[in-house]
Design a protein around this motif. Structure first.
Motif, PDB file in Angstrom:
ATOM      1  N   GLU A 380      52.871   3.517 -31.944  1.00  4.54           N
ATOM      2  CA  GLU A 380      53.747   3.094 -31.307  1.00  4.54           C
ATOM      3  C   GLU A 380      53.576   1.662 -30.774  1.00  4.54           C
ATOM      4  OE1 GLU A 380      55.451   5.951 -28.166  1.00  4.54           O
ATOM      5  OE2 GLU A 380      53.602   7.035 -28.926  1.00  4.54           O
ATOM      6  N   ILE A 381      52.082   1.297 -30.891  1.00  2.00           N
ATOM      7  CA  ILE A 381      51.833  -0.206 -30.470  1.00  2.00           C
ATOM      8  C   ILE A 381      51.718  -0.819 -32.011  1.00  2.00           C
ATOM      9  CG2 ILE A 381      50.768   0.689 -28.353  1.00  2.00           C
ATOM     10  CD1 ILE A 381      48.040   0.264 -29.600  1.00  2.00           C
ATOM     11  N   GLY A 382      51.916  -0.463 -33.066  1.00  2.00           N
ATOM     12  CA  GLY A 382      51.881  -1.423 -34.049  1.00  2.00           C
ATOM     13  C   GLY A 382      50.693  -0.976 -35.139  1.00  2.00           C
ATOM     14  N   ILE A 383      49.766  -0.015 -34.866  1.00  2.00           N
ATOM     15  CA  ILE A 383      48.786   0.386 -35.731  1.00  2.00           C
ATOM     16  C   ILE A 383      48.988   1.435 -36.574  1.00  2.00           C
ATOM     17  CG2 ILE A 383      46.220   0.896 -35.651  1.00  2.00           C
ATOM     18  CD1 ILE A 383      46.185  -0.800 -32.916  1.00  2.00           C
ATOM     19  N   THR A 386      50.749   2.822 -42.784  1.00  2.29           N
ATOM     20  CA  THR A 386      51.804   2.028 -43.035  1.00  2.29           C
ATOM     21  C   THR A 386      52.317   0.935 -42.290  1.00  2.29           C
ATOM     22  OG1 THR A 386      52.003   4.006 -44.597  1.00  2.29           O
ATOM     23  CG2 THR A 386      53.869   2.328 -44.358  1.00  2.29           C
ATOM     24  N   ASN A 387      52.679  -0.309 -42.744  1.00  4.36           N
ATOM     25  CA  ASN A 387      53.032  -1.137 -41.888  1.00  4.36           C
ATOM     26  C   ASN A 387      54.577  -1.794 -42.442  1.00  4.36           C
ATOM     27  OD1 ASN A 387      53.340  -3.120 -39.589  1.00  4.36           O
ATOM     28  ND2 ASN A 387      51.852  -4.541 -40.272  1.00  4.36           N
ATOM     29  N   ILE A 388      55.298  -1.704 -41.603  1.00  2.00           N
ATOM     30  CA  ILE A 388      56.785  -2.212 -42.102  1.00  2.00           C
ATOM     31  C   ILE A 388      56.991  -3.582 -41.419  1.00  2.00           C
ATOM     32  CG2 ILE A 388      59.056  -1.532 -42.762  1.00  2.00           C
ATOM     33  CD1 ILE A 388      58.482   1.336 -42.962  1.00  2.00           C
ATOM     34  N   VAL A 389      57.416  -4.692 -41.691  1.00  6.88           N
ATOM     35  CA  VAL A 389      57.796  -5.935 -41.190  1.00  6.88           C
ATOM     36  C   VAL A 389      58.893  -6.366 -41.935  1.00  6.88           C
ATOM     37  CG1 VAL A 389      57.116  -8.044 -40.412  1.00  6.88           C
ATOM     38  CG2 VAL A 389      55.395  -6.207 -39.964  1.00  6.88           C
ATOM     39  N   GLY A 390      60.217  -6.288 -41.611  1.00  8.12           N
ATOM     40  CA  GLY A 390      61.163  -6.679 -42.390  1.00  8.12           C
ATOM     41  C   GLY A 390      61.380  -6.117 -43.648  1.00  8.12           C
ATOM     42  N   GLY A 401      43.382   5.630 -46.127  1.00  6.18           N
ATOM     43  CA  GLY A 401      43.256   5.699 -44.792  1.00  6.18           C
ATOM     44  C   GLY A 401      43.071   4.247 -44.117  1.00  6.18           C
ATOM     45  N   LYS A 402      43.294   3.293 -44.870  1.00  6.38           N
ATOM     46  CA  LYS A 402      43.007   2.055 -44.145  1.00  6.38           C
ATOM     47  C   LYS A 402      44.298   1.485 -43.217  1.00  6.38           C
ATOM     48  CE  LYS A 402      42.757  -2.820 -45.542  1.00  6.38           C
ATOM     49  NZ  LYS A 402      42.625  -3.914 -46.906  1.00  6.38           N
ATOM     50  N   LEU A 403      44.027   1.049 -42.118  1.00  4.39           N
ATOM     51  CA  LEU A 403      44.939   0.712 -41.302  1.00  4.39           C
ATOM     52  C   LEU A 403      45.437  -0.641 -41.244  1.00  4.39           C
ATOM     53  CD1 LEU A 403      43.147   2.243 -38.284  1.00  4.39           C
ATOM     54  CD2 LEU A 403      45.237   3.362 -39.264  1.00  4.39           C
ATOM     55  N   TYR A 404      46.577  -0.685 -40.731  1.00  3.25           N
ATOM     56  CA  TYR A 404      47.321  -2.144 -40.802  1.00  3.25           C
ATOM     57  C   TYR A 404      47.954  -2.578 -39.205  1.00  3.25           C
ATOM     58  CZ  TYR A 404      47.149  -2.255 -45.904  1.00  3.25           C
ATOM     59  OH  TYR A 404      46.565  -2.045 -47.000  1.00  3.25           O
ATOM     60  N   ILE A 405      48.044  -3.592 -38.918  1.00  6.49           N
ATOM     61  CA  ILE A 405      48.568  -3.939 -37.625  1.00  6.49           C
ATOM     62  C   ILE A 405      49.735  -5.021 -37.648  1.00  6.49           C
ATOM     63  CG2 ILE A 405      47.714  -5.058 -35.427  1.00  6.49           C
ATOM     64  CD1 ILE A 405      45.048  -4.644 -35.980  1.00  6.49           C
ATOM     65  N   ASP A 406      50.654  -4.513 -36.877  1.00  7.45           N
ATOM     66  CA  ASP A 406      51.965  -5.298 -36.559  1.00  7.45           C
ATOM     67  C   ASP A 406      51.595  -5.947 -35.397  1.00  7.45           C
ATOM     68  OD1 ASP A 406      54.168  -6.533 -35.842  1.00  7.45           O
ATOM     69  OD2 ASP A 406      55.476  -4.861 -36.372  1.00  7.45           O
ATOM     70  N   LYS A 409      54.034  -6.475 -32.361  1.00 10.57           N
ATOM     71  CA  LYS A 409      54.296  -5.108 -31.636  1.00 10.57           C
ATOM     72  C   LYS A 409      53.140  -4.809 -30.912  1.00 10.57           C
ATOM     73  CE  LYS A 409      56.086  -0.319 -32.560  1.00 10.57           C
ATOM     74  NZ  LYS A 409      56.503   0.501 -33.684  1.00 10.57           N
ATOM     75  N   LEU A 410      52.238  -5.053 -31.133  1.00  8.16           N
ATOM     76  CA  LEU A 410      50.894  -4.713 -30.294  1.00  8.16           C
ATOM     77  C   LEU A 410      50.792  -5.738 -29.375  1.00  8.16           C
ATOM     78  CD1 LEU A 410      48.028  -3.481 -29.977  1.00  8.16           C
ATOM     79  CD2 LEU A 410      46.995  -5.405 -31.428  1.00  8.16           C
ATOM     80  N   ARG A 411      51.243  -6.982 -29.535  1.00  8.26           N
ATOM     81  CA  ARG A 411      51.259  -8.085 -28.057  1.00  8.26           C
ATOM     82  C   ARG A 411      52.125  -7.695 -27.437  1.00  8.26           C
ATOM     83  NH1 ARG A 411      48.644 -12.995 -28.055  1.00  8.26           N
ATOM     84  NH2 ARG A 411      47.836 -12.701 -30.261  1.00  8.26           N
ATOM     85  N   LYS A 412      53.093  -7.256 -27.797  1.00  9.02           N
ATOM     86  CA  LYS A 412      54.341  -6.743 -26.794  1.00  9.02           C
ATOM     87  C   LYS A 412      54.066  -5.475 -25.896  1.00  9.02           C
ATOM     88  CE  LYS A 412      59.375  -5.817 -26.972  1.00  9.02           C
ATOM     89  NZ  LYS A 412      59.238  -4.452 -26.152  1.00  9.02           N
ATOM     90  N   ALA A 413      53.409  -4.728 -26.610  1.00  4.25           N
ATOM     91  CA  ALA A 413      52.891  -3.443 -25.887  1.00  4.25           C
ATOM     92  C   ALA A 413      51.696  -3.755 -24.792  1.00  4.25           C
ATOM     93  CB  ALA A 413      52.187  -2.370 -26.891  1.00  4.25           C
ATOM     94  N   ILE A 414      50.871  -4.738 -25.342  1.00  6.90           N
ATOM     95  CA  ILE A 414      50.055  -4.907 -24.199  1.00  6.90           C
ATOM     96  C   ILE A 414      50.377  -5.859 -23.080  1.00  6.90           C
ATOM     97  CG2 ILE A 414      47.846  -6.341 -23.791  1.00  6.90           C
ATOM     98  CD1 ILE A 414      47.168  -5.745 -26.836  1.00  6.90           C
ATOM     99  N   THR A 415      51.405  -6.523 -23.392  1.00  8.58           N
ATOM    100  CA  THR A 415      51.907  -7.527 -22.331  1.00  8.58           C
ATOM    101  C   THR A 415      52.864  -6.503 -21.359  1.00  8.58           C
ATOM    102  OG1 THR A 415      52.199  -9.374 -23.733  1.00  8.58           O
ATOM    103  CG2 THR A 415      53.829  -9.491 -21.826  1.00  8.58           C
ATOM    104  N   GLU A 416      53.440  -5.789 -21.957  1.00 11.62           N
ATOM    105  CA  GLU A 416      54.440  -4.879 -21.020  1.00 11.62           C
ATOM    106  C   GLU A 416      53.537  -3.662 -20.603  1.00 11.62           C
ATOM    107  OE1 GLU A 416      57.774  -3.865 -23.717  1.00 11.62           O
ATOM    108  OE2 GLU A 416      58.631  -5.975 -23.683  1.00 11.62           O
ATOM    109  N   ASN A 417      53.023  -2.822 -21.354  1.00 13.86           N
ATOM    110  CA  ASN A 417      52.481  -1.759 -20.699  1.00 13.86           C
ATOM    111  C   ASN A 417      50.925  -1.808 -20.908  1.00 13.86           C
ATOM    112  OD1 ASN A 417      54.816  -0.121 -20.105  1.00 13.86           O
ATOM    113  ND2 ASN A 417      55.227  -0.710 -22.239  1.00 13.86           N
ATOM    114  N   PRO A 418      49.999  -2.550 -20.344  1.00 17.26           N
ATOM    115  CA  PRO A 418      48.613  -2.722 -20.428  1.00 17.26           C
ATOM    116  C   PRO A 418      47.935  -1.490 -20.269  1.00 17.26           C
ATOM    117  CG  PRO A 418      49.191  -3.948 -18.330  1.00 17.26           C
ATOM    118  CD  PRO A 418      50.302  -3.454 -19.303  1.00 17.26           C
ATOM    119  N   ASP A 419      48.303  -1.030 -19.246  1.00 23.59           N
ATOM    120  CA  ASP A 419      47.465   0.323 -18.846  1.00 23.59           C
ATOM    121  C   ASP A 419      47.784   1.567 -19.815  1.00 23.59           C
ATOM    122  OD1 ASP A 419      46.624  -0.866 -16.706  1.00 23.59           O
ATOM    123  OD2 ASP A 419      48.248  -0.148 -15.344  1.00 23.59           O
ATOM    124  N   GLN A 420      49.101   1.487 -20.433  1.00 23.58           N
ATOM    125  CA  GLN A 420      49.237   2.793 -21.247  1.00 23.58           C
ATOM    126  C   GLN A 420      48.598   2.337 -22.642  1.00 23.58           C
ATOM    127  OE1 GLN A 420      53.342   3.602 -21.766  1.00 23.58           O
ATOM    128  NE2 GLN A 420      53.897   3.079 -19.715  1.00 23.58           N
TER     129      GLN A 420
END
Length: 518
Positions: A380-383, A386-390, A401-406, A409-420
């Protein structure tokens, strides 16, 4: 030394050597097993050190302070620098620096030295009278230094500096300016330089140290100090100054240092100000994003390394080399051979594969016990794996099992819901299902490190403390027993051939005697 075949003409040395080569085969096999164990142990330990690094990083990532980073900016960095912390409140602040903190310090007037530092104190007015010996106490008797009529300026400087760890005072002499500069190693109003001159009997000297240092009455041309020079019997004292600031326009506070903390904001006062300096504290989104990205990158690097070890092909046609084989090969050939021989030591290792499975689940599972309207998974925070961008898709089952980061999306989640976002990593619940990702991974990495340590030990650990070491000890004991038997067998062969030589020698002697008789 043995010389074979003198009577029989038989080279039984070579025969015995070949017979013992055949007997050495079981020993060589055991040594090969031992070498494989040592390679496996070393590979385990190398991976375990990387898992330990990830465990330590997971410990850092389960701390709430990581996700509460704040940054502070100053409207006048030349006067006041500020940095935020996790306890800083987001908002606008002001600070005015009325005074900077200063260490107790002073410099003398010109001493009138004619030959610089080699000038004797007696030549610049330090008349010791009939005593010929006196002491100067620097912040108490424990740091006193002795002076005589032959003491030079350099001698005094050296003696005072040798006692600086006790007195907290250092001094330098500048021959060009012909002045001594005293400085306390502490800062603030509690720092002090107190000098007193005493005669040999311990009584205060009749001479005034302020006069001897060309500070008549405590003041003189070119003399500067951190505070007022207070005359004492036979000397004087100088104290440092506290920093004085006004925070948010109405709160005045003093500090012993120019570095201090107010409301979770770390300040460094550099210059006194004529007005208020504005400080802006905001959430440090970049810092949090960078730390999460670094965490994911370290995880990806770790699983790549583990997957490489567990999927490496075993080269069964390449066994560890025996001592005899090594003697016949060049160093380069030995290196290439052993690279193949030690490949796949951890192939399909169940301990490592089970550990990786748990790591993957920690990143993909839902964090339990959170409110219904709160973020519950890293996807839900972009991690995610599988990462789909466009129209671009990253990640597949082949990545194991390798992870990818959007990042957006991660920056938006930290800005809007840092505590979550913080709760996703740091939640520590009595039930394992309610633990945050970093908490789970820390516990799982700790367990895996212990399991590997129990199996392969650590560098410097005794063989008896881990499973592979115990197997290695057992093989060493078997090898020792076989080598003892081989020595006994070799000695028996030599005795048998020696007995044969003796019989042949006797027969030859008898044959020669018969020939002579005939």
């Amino acid at each position: 030394m043995r010389v074979s075949g003198l009577s029989s003409g038989i080279d039984y040395e070579s025969i015995i050597t070949k017979m013992m080569d055949a007997q050495r085969v079981p020993v060589d096999r055991l040594k090969q097993q031992q070498q494989l164990l040592e390679w496996k142990r070393d590979d385990y330990r190398a991976l375990n050190s990387k898992i330990l690094e990830f465990k330590n990083l997971s410990f850092d990532m389960k701390l709430p302070s990581v996700y509460g980073s704040k940054k502070a900016t100053s409207s006048d960095e030349n006067s006041v620098a500020a940095t935020g912390s996790s306890t800083s409140g987001v908002g606008q602040y002001s600070i005015e620096v009325k005074k900077l903190a200063k260490a107790a310090s002073f410099n003398t007037g010109q001493l009138g030295a004619t030959t610089g530092g080699t000038t004797k104190l007696s030549d610049i007015g330090w008349d010791l009278g009939d005593d010929e010996v006196a002491t100067i106490e620097i912040n108490g008797a424990a740091s006193s230094v002795t002076i005589t009529k032959d003491t030079t300026i350099n001698d005094l400087v050296s003696a005072i500096n040798k006692k600086s760890t006790t007195s907290g005072v250092k001094v330098t002499y500048d021959a060009t300016m012909d002045r001594m500069f005293f400085n306390s190693t502490k800062v603030g109003a509690n720092s002090e330089i107190k000098l007193e001159i005493k005669n040999a009997d311990g009584a205060a000297a009749s001479q005034d140290l302020t006069n001897l240092l060309k500070m008549t009455g405590g003041t003189a041309d070119g003399v500067m100090s951190s505070g007022a020079v207070t005359p004492t019997t036979g000397g004087f004292s100088v104290k440092g100054v506290n920093a004085e600031v006004v925070f948010n326009g109405g709160i005045t506070q003093q500090y012993e240092s120019n570095t201090f903390t107010i409301a979770g904001i770390n300040f460094t006062a550099k210059n006194e100000t004529t007005g208020a300096v504005q400080i802006n504290v905001s959430q440090d989104i970049d810092s949090v994003v960078d730390k999460i990205k670094n965490y994911v990158e370290k995880y990806n690097a770790l699983i790549d390394e583990v997957n490489k070890e567990t999927s490496e092909k075993v080269q069964r046609n390449y066994k560890p080399l025996t001592d005899a084989q090594r003697e016949e090969m060049s160093d380069e050939d030995i290196k290439r051979w052993e690279e193949k021989a030690r490949s796949g030591m951890l192939s399909r290792d169940s301990l490592l594969n089970d550990g990786l499975t748990k790591f993957r689940r920690a990143f993909s599972d839902t964090v339990g016990g959170l409110p219904a309207d709160q973020l519950k998974t890293l996807s839900e925070i972009g991690i995610s794996s599988t990462n789909i961008v466009g129209s671009s898709i990253s990640g597949s089952y082949l990545d194991k099992g390798k992870l990818y980061i959007d990042e957006d999306k991660l920056r938006k989640a930290i800005t809007e819901n840092p505590d979550q976002v913080a709760a996703l990593f740091t939640k520590d619940d009595a039930a394992t299902s309610g633990d945050g990702v970093a908490v789970k991974l820390y516990d799982q990495a700790s367990a895996l490190v212990k399991q590997i340590t129990d199996k392969a030990g650590t560098v410097g650990s005794a063989d008896s403390s881990h499973l592979i070491g115990k197997d290695n000890q057992r093989l060493s004991e078997q090898i020792a027993l076989l080598e003892i038997r081989m020595i006994e067998m070799e000695n028996r062969y030599y005795k048998q051939f020696t007995a044969m030589e003796n019989y042949i020698n006797k027969m030859n002697s008898q044959g020669s005697w018969l020939s002579q008789q005939l």
